[in-house]
Write an enzyme that holds these catalytic residues in place. Structure first.
Site, PDB file in Angstrom:
ATOM      1  N   SER A  30       0.737  -1.338  -0.195  1.00 52.55           N
ATOM      2  CA  SER A  30       0.175  -0.016   0.173  1.00 52.55           C
ATOM      3  C   SER A  30       0.492   1.652   0.074  1.00 52.55           C
ATOM      4  CB  SER A  30      -0.767   0.082   1.190  1.00 52.55           C
ATOM      5  OG  SER A  30      -1.318  -0.772   1.294  1.00 52.55           O
ATOM      6  N   ILE A  73      -6.297   8.192   1.837  1.00 51.46           N
ATOM      7  CA  ILE A  73      -6.495   7.520   0.665  1.00 51.46           C
ATOM      8  C   ILE A  73      -5.866   6.631   0.329  1.00 51.46           C
ATOM      9  CG2 ILE A  73      -6.429   7.285  -1.747  1.00 51.46           C
ATOM     10  CD1 ILE A  73      -8.713   8.596  -0.834  1.00 51.46           C
ATOM     11  N   GLU A  74      -6.028   5.055   0.665  1.00 49.44           N
ATOM     12  CA  GLU A  74      -5.396   3.982   0.785  1.00 49.44           C
ATOM     13  C   GLU A  74      -4.880   3.595  -1.449  1.00 49.44           C
ATOM     14  OE1 GLU A  74      -3.608  -0.368   2.772  1.00 49.44           O
ATOM     15  OE2 GLU A  74      -5.228   0.593   3.466  1.00 49.44           O
ATOM     16  N   VAL A  75      -4.032   3.479  -1.494  1.00 55.04           N
ATOM     17  CA  VAL A  75      -4.043   2.827  -3.152  1.00 55.04           C
ATOM     18  C   VAL A  75      -3.400   1.051  -2.670  1.00 55.04           C
ATOM     19  CG1 VAL A  75      -3.533   2.621  -5.446  1.00 55.04           C
ATOM     20  CG2 VAL A  75      -4.638   4.673  -3.957  1.00 55.04           C
TER      21      VAL A  75
END
Length: 134
Positions: free
Chosen positions: A105, A116-118
């Site tokens: 992440s 926001i975690e992608v």
């Protein structure tokens, strides 16, 4: 009983600024629905945007969102894209545990400080004990 998430709602200070950020940084599709409301769509889900007090049954404050999104991009491509968009990465890449298994992440904030975690799904079939639980 529950099969998937249809949409989430984020409270923001400027809806068009939020739409532009998600469209540029996360390459989501900007849409308008239900009497001019704004959202971004990706796959079969969407993120709706609202102003503080716009939806009386929702008491979320600006910046109170915390979402994890999965990408099919590599970590290297993701990080390079965020840097090109001048997005400050506040953590990562870091190993985490996602809904379906291990993920890598990267964390950043949107213009309203929603976290926001992608994440990139790992191909390993067993959890690494070093992966933090969320």
């Amino acid at each position: 009983m529950i099969s998937h998430i249809d949409h989430i709602v984020l409270t923001v200070s400027d809806i068009e600024n939020a739409v532009a950020f998600y469209e540029k940084v996360l390459e989501m599709e900007a849409i308008t629905f239900a009497e001019g409301r704004r959202a971004v769509r990706f796959g079969e889900q969407k993120i709706n945007f609202q102003l503080l007090g716009q939806e009386l049954r929702n008491h979320a404050m600006e910046g109170s969102g915390d979402i994890c999104l999965i990408t099919h991009w590599s970590l290297e491509k993701l990080v390079a894209h965020l840097q090109a968009c001048e997005v400050t990465i506040i953590e990562g890449p870091v190993a985490k545990s996602g809904a379906t298994g291990p993920i890598q992440s990267v964390y950043f904030n949107d213009p309203d400080n929603n976290l926001i975690e992608v994440s990139v799904l790992e191909t390993e079939t067993t959890l690494d004990p070093r992966i933090e639980e969320q």
